[in-house]
Scaffold this motif. Structure first.
Motif, PDB file in Angstrom:
ATOM      1  N   ASP A   9       0.843  -1.198   0.000  1.00 53.50           N
ATOM      2  CA  ASP A   9       0.000   0.000   0.000  1.00 53.50           C
ATOM      3  C   ASP A   9       0.878   1.248   0.000  1.00 53.50           C
ATOM      4  OD1 ASP A   9      -2.167   1.704   0.187  1.00 53.50           O
ATOM      5  OD2 ASP A   9      -2.796   1.034   2.174  1.00 53.50           O
ATOM      6  N   ARG A  10       1.930   1.226   0.794  1.00 50.93           N
ATOM      7  CA  ARG A  10       2.845   2.365   0.887  1.00 50.93           C
ATOM      8  C   ARG A  10       3.550   2.609  -0.444  1.00 50.93           C
ATOM      9  NH1 ARG A  10       8.460   2.992   4.176  1.00 50.93           N
ATOM     10  NH2 ARG A  10       8.461   5.239   4.182  1.00 50.93           N
ATOM     11  N   SER A  11       4.024   1.542  -1.069  1.00 53.64           N
ATOM     12  CA  SER A  11       4.725   1.673  -2.350  1.00 53.64           C
ATOM     13  C   SER A  11       3.815   2.256  -3.430  1.00 53.64           C
ATOM     14  CB  SER A  11       5.251   0.315  -2.809  1.00 53.64           C
ATOM     15  OG  SER A  11       6.183  -0.179  -1.899  1.00 53.64           O
ATOM     16  N   VAL A  12       2.581   1.787  -3.463  1.00 55.43           N
ATOM     17  CA  VAL A  12       1.625   2.296  -4.445  1.00 55.43           C
ATOM     18  C   VAL A  12       1.319   3.760  -4.186  1.00 55.43           C
ATOM     19  CG1 VAL A  12      -0.757   2.087  -5.275  1.00 55.43           C
ATOM     20  CG2 VAL A  12       0.635   0.040  -4.942  1.00 55.43           C
ATOM     21  N   ARG A  13       1.121   4.111  -2.920  1.00 49.07           N
ATOM     22  CA  ARG A  13       0.826   5.507  -2.566  1.00 49.07           C
ATOM     23  C   ARG A  13       1.987   6.428  -2.950  1.00 49.07           C
ATOM     24  NH1 ARG A  13      -3.197   6.589   1.402  1.00 49.07           N
ATOM     25  NH2 ARG A  13      -4.340   4.709   1.902  1.00 49.07           N
ATOM     26  N   LEU A  14       3.213   6.014  -2.658  1.00 51.97           N
ATOM     27  CA  LEU A  14       4.369   6.857  -2.963  1.00 51.97           C
ATOM     28  C   LEU A  14       4.556   7.014  -4.473  1.00 51.97           C
ATOM     29  CD1 LEU A  14       6.903   5.624  -0.259  1.00 51.97           C
ATOM     30  CD2 LEU A  14       5.663   7.795  -0.314  1.00 51.97           C
ATOM     31  N   ALA A  15       4.404   5.923  -5.217  1.00 51.91           N
ATOM     32  CA  ALA A  15       4.568   6.001  -6.669  1.00 51.91           C
ATOM     33  C   ALA A  15       3.462   6.840  -7.309  1.00 51.91           C
ATOM     34  CB  ALA A  15       4.578   4.599  -7.266  1.00 51.91           C
ATOM     35  N   LEU A  16       2.221   6.576  -6.927  1.00 51.17           N
ATOM     36  CA  LEU A  16       1.096   7.328  -7.484  1.00 51.17           C
ATOM     37  C   LEU A  16       1.155   8.796  -7.064  1.00 51.17           C
ATOM     38  CD1 LEU A  16      -1.474   7.130  -9.172  1.00 51.17           C
ATOM     39  CD2 LEU A  16      -2.710   6.552  -7.079  1.00 51.17           C
ATOM     40  N   GLY A  17       1.535   9.038  -5.812  1.00 47.37           N
ATOM     41  CA  GLY A  17       1.660  10.413  -5.333  1.00 47.37           C
ATOM     42  C   GLY A  17       2.710  11.188  -6.099  1.00 47.37           C
ATOM     43  N   ALA A  18       3.862  10.560  -6.332  1.00 44.67           N
ATOM     44  CA  ALA A  18       4.920  11.229  -7.086  1.00 44.67           C
ATOM     45  C   ALA A  18       4.466  11.522  -8.511  1.00 44.67           C
ATOM     46  CB  ALA A  18       6.171  10.361  -7.089  1.00 44.67           C
ATOM     47  N   LEU A  19       3.782  10.554  -9.125  1.00 45.47           N
ATOM     48  CA  LEU A  19       3.289  10.759 -10.488  1.00 45.47           C
ATOM     49  C   LEU A  19       2.287  11.910 -10.545  1.00 45.47           C
ATOM     50  CD1 LEU A  19       3.182   9.672 -13.422  1.00 45.47           C
ATOM     51  CD2 LEU A  19       1.233   8.303 -12.682  1.00 45.47           C
ATOM     52  N   LEU A  20       1.342  11.939  -9.615  1.00 42.13           N
ATOM     53  CA  LEU A  20       0.337  13.007  -9.610  1.00 42.13           C
ATOM     54  C   LEU A  20       0.966  14.374  -9.356  1.00 42.13           C
ATOM     55  CD1 LEU A  20      -2.614  11.283  -7.724  1.00 42.13           C
ATOM     56  CD2 LEU A  20      -2.565  11.988 -10.114  1.00 42.13           C
ATOM     57  N   VAL A  21       1.934  14.432  -8.476  1.00 43.52           N
ATOM     58  CA  VAL A  21       2.614  15.708  -8.214  1.00 43.52           C
ATOM     59  C   VAL A  21       3.355  16.179  -9.460  1.00 43.52           C
ATOM     60  CG1 VAL A  21       4.517  16.768  -6.926  1.00 43.52           C
ATOM     61  CG2 VAL A  21       2.769  15.475  -5.712  1.00 43.52           C
ATOM     62  N   LEU A  22       4.057  15.262 -10.119  1.00 47.73           N
ATOM     63  CA  LEU A  22       4.788  15.650 -11.327  1.00 47.73           C
ATOM     64  C   LEU A  22       3.856  16.110 -12.441  1.00 47.73           C
ATOM     65  CD1 LEU A  22       7.573  12.922 -11.457  1.00 47.73           C
ATOM     66  CD2 LEU A  22       7.815  15.355 -10.903  1.00 47.73           C
ATOM     67  N   VAL A  23       2.745  15.405 -12.628  1.00 40.51           N
ATOM     68  CA  VAL A  23       1.784  15.809 -13.661  1.00 40.51           C
ATOM     69  C   VAL A  23       1.149  17.148 -13.295  1.00 40.51           C
ATOM     70  CG1 VAL A  23      -0.430  15.236 -14.720  1.00 40.51           C
ATOM     71  CG2 VAL A  23       1.324  13.490 -14.498  1.00 40.51           C
ATOM     72  N   GLY A  24       0.800  17.330 -12.024  1.00 40.42           N
ATOM     73  CA  GLY A  24       0.214  18.597 -11.587  1.00 40.42           C
ATOM     74  C   GLY A  24       1.155  19.766 -11.773  1.00 40.42           C
ATOM     75  N   LEU A  25       2.416  19.567 -11.403  1.00 44.21           N
ATOM     76  CA  LEU A  25       3.399  20.635 -11.580  1.00 44.21           C
ATOM     77  C   LEU A  25       3.672  20.885 -13.061  1.00 44.21           C
ATOM     78  CD1 LEU A  25       5.947  19.829  -8.733  1.00 44.21           C
ATOM     79  CD2 LEU A  25       4.274  21.687  -8.818  1.00 44.21           C
ATOM     80  N   GLY A  26       3.685  19.805 -13.848  1.00 43.42           N
ATOM     81  CA  GLY A  26       3.873  19.953 -15.286  1.00 43.42           C
ATOM     82  C   GLY A  26       2.737  20.718 -15.927  1.00 43.42           C
ATOM     83  N   ALA A  27       1.526  20.499 -15.425  1.00 36.75           N
ATOM     84  CA  ALA A  27       0.372  21.213 -15.966  1.00 36.75           C
ATOM     85  C   ALA A  27       0.454  22.702 -15.640  1.00 36.75           C
ATOM     86  CB  ALA A  27      -0.920  20.621 -15.416  1.00 36.75           C
TER      87      ALA A  27
END
Length: 72
Positions: A9-27
């Motif tokens: 659960d932790r690994s999925v949260r960290l990976a998904l969180g990093a992806l969402l942050v990068l996409v949000g900042l990229g947007a």
């Protein structure tokens, strides 16, 4: 606070969180074609996933009695 987030659960949260942050900042930087509201929502969810993954504790799990931690 009690740990209720397990290793998978932790690994999925960290990976998904990093992806969402990068996409949000990229947007916000104009590199990803999203609107302002979806970028802000993605960024917010990304930060929440990163924090809950790092702390290994999810407040939404408490009322439902969910515990995915490895310590039982």
């Amino acid at each position: 606070m009690k740990h209720n987030v397990g290793s998978l659960d932790r690994s999925v949260r960290l990976a998904l969180g990093a992806l969402l942050v990068l996409v949000g900042l990229g947007a916000f930087a104009g590199a990803v074609p999203l609107g302002t509201i979806p970028a802000a929502v993605g960024l917010l969810f990304g930060v929440v996933f990163l924090v809950t993954g790092y702390r290994q504790s999810c407040l939404l799990y408490l009322p439902f009695g969910i515990d995915t931690s490895d310590r039982r």
